[in-house]
Design a protein around this motif. Structure first.
Motif, PDB file in Angstrom:
ATOM      1  N   SER A 152     -16.243  22.304 -31.563  1.00 16.28           N
ATOM      2  CA  SER A 152     -15.668  23.659 -31.584  1.00 16.28           C
ATOM      3  C   SER A 152     -15.311  24.069 -33.015  1.00 16.28           C
ATOM      4  O   SER A 152     -15.109  25.243 -33.295  1.00 16.28           O
ATOM      5  N   MET A 195      -6.165  25.016 -16.714  1.00 17.04           N
ATOM      6  CA  MET A 195      -7.582  25.117 -17.050  1.00 17.04           C
ATOM      7  C   MET A 195      -7.874  26.388 -17.821  1.00 17.04           C
ATOM      8  O   MET A 195      -8.682  26.395 -18.751  1.00 17.04           O
ATOM      9  N   GLU A 196      -7.220  27.466 -17.411  1.00 15.91           N
ATOM     10  CA  GLU A 196      -7.410  28.753 -18.083  1.00 15.91           C
ATOM     11  C   GLU A 196      -7.028  28.621 -19.565  1.00 15.91           C
ATOM     12  O   GLU A 196      -7.745  29.083 -20.446  1.00 15.91           O
ATOM     13  N   GLN A 207     -15.354  29.874 -35.273  1.00 17.79           N
ATOM     14  CA  GLN A 207     -16.501  29.209 -35.898  1.00 17.79           C
ATOM     15  C   GLN A 207     -17.634  30.218 -36.131  1.00 17.79           C
ATOM     16  O   GLN A 207     -18.240  30.255 -37.197  1.00 17.79           O
ATOM     17  N   PHE A 208     -17.905  31.050 -35.134  1.00 21.98           N
ATOM     18  CA  PHE A 208     -18.973  32.043 -35.263  1.00 21.98           C
ATOM     19  C   PHE A 208     -18.619  33.085 -36.319  1.00 21.98           C
ATOM     20  O   PHE A 208     -19.483  33.536 -37.062  1.00 21.98           O
ATOM     21  N   ARG A 231     -10.549  26.715 -26.387  1.00 21.33           N
ATOM     22  CA  ARG A 231     -11.880  26.365 -26.896  1.00 21.33           C
ATOM     23  C   ARG A 231     -12.696  27.601 -27.241  1.00 21.33           C
ATOM     24  O   ARG A 231     -13.447  27.611 -28.198  1.00 21.33           O
ATOM     25  N   LYS A 232     -12.548  28.643 -26.425  1.00 21.33           N
ATOM     26  CA  LYS A 232     -13.268  29.883 -26.711  1.00 21.33           C
ATOM     27  C   LYS A 232     -12.811  30.475 -28.040  1.00 21.33           C
ATOM     28  O   LYS A 232     -13.625  30.930 -28.840  1.00 21.33           O
ATOM     29  N   ARG A 272     -11.498  28.906 -30.625  1.00 29.08           N
ATOM     30  CA  ARG A 272     -12.003  28.101 -31.741  1.00 29.08           C
ATOM     31  C   ARG A 272     -13.473  28.381 -31.998  1.00 29.08           C
ATOM     32  O   ARG A 272     -13.918  28.453 -33.134  1.00 29.08           O
ATOM     33  N   LEU A 273     -14.232  28.551 -30.890  1.00 24.25           N
ATOM     34  CA  LEU A 273     -15.669  28.804 -31.009  1.00 24.25           C
ATOM     35  C   LEU A 273     -15.915  30.157 -31.669  1.00 24.25           C
ATOM     36  O   LEU A 273     -16.790  30.300 -32.516  1.00 24.25           O
ATOM     37  N   TRP A 306      -6.921  25.819 -21.334  1.00 30.17           N
ATOM     38  CA  TRP A 306      -7.883  24.908 -21.975  1.00 30.17           C
ATOM     39  C   TRP A 306      -9.136  25.681 -22.400  1.00 30.17           C
ATOM     40  O   TRP A 306      -9.589  25.575 -23.535  1.00 30.17           O
ATOM     41  N   VAL A 307      -9.685  26.468 -21.473  1.00 28.20           N
ATOM     42  CA  VAL A 307     -10.898  27.235 -21.758  1.00 28.20           C
ATOM     43  C   VAL A 307     -10.627  28.270 -22.859  1.00 28.20           C
ATOM     44  O   VAL A 307     -11.419  28.410 -23.797  1.00 28.20           O
ATOM     45  N   LEU A 342     -18.446  27.496 -21.204  1.00 30.65           N
ATOM     46  CA  LEU A 342     -17.045  27.936 -21.218  1.00 30.65           C
ATOM     47  C   LEU A 342     -16.908  29.272 -20.488  1.00 30.65           C
ATOM     48  O   LEU A 342     -15.954  29.485 -19.739  1.00 30.65           O
TER      49      LEU A 342
END
Lengths: 103, 103
Positions: free
Chosen positions: A18, B72-73, B86-87, B79-80, B82-83, B75-76, A69
């Motif tokens: 990530s 879970m929400e 990154q983009f 990560r989203k 961070r991604l 957690w997702v 995701l």
């Protein structure tokens, strides 16, 4: 999809990806696992749609794939919506029962 | 948490419970699985925080627990985020490189 996340090493690999793309050895080293084991974990993550890879010469580079995701987000949102509808029905039922009890 | 969801029967039980509470036999029957097997699956879901249960007399009733979905929400979403960061960095890098190439 959920099986891919059921392993702590695979979740750690996802966390590393990530931040940015990485090779198998860059992913294996901080976890202290052997390369063949890392390759297997990455194959599971790839089939779950969490990572994608590209081979340039002899080096395969892995990157995080946002599609899994997004699919998880949808899965969780659907269940949350159903659960809220269930709680709303319970609230309505309890409110109706309480008002019947009042004289 | 993710291990709890890695089994199709457990996910089917969660889907059933998202409509309303149910007993072990009500959960086992539509899946065609034996009661002891259903109890084991429910124990996994309970330890993952997806279901809670209450015993009244001889009947134990299971209901969906919204806390695991909320976890879970989160957690997702982490990560989203961070991604996407990154983009964004990749976009900025490509834009800077493109502007350097221009005369």
């Amino acid at each position: 999809m959920f099986f891919a996340l059921s392993d702590a090493n695979r979740r750690a690999m996802l966390d590393r990806l990530s931040i940015g793309p990485a090779s198998v050895s860059e992913l294996a080293e901080p976890l202290g696992i052997a390369l063949p084991s890392a390759v297997k974990h990455l194959a599971v993550l790839e089939s779950g749609g969490f990572v994608a890879s590209e081979k340039e010469g002899r080096v395969r580079t892995y990157r995080a794939d946002p599609r899994a995701l997004a699919a998880m987000e949808t899965w969780v949102a659907q269940r949350k919506a159903r659960l809220h509808a269930q709680f709303d029905r319970l609230d309505a039922y309890l409110a109706a029962r309480a008002s019947r009890k009042r004289p």
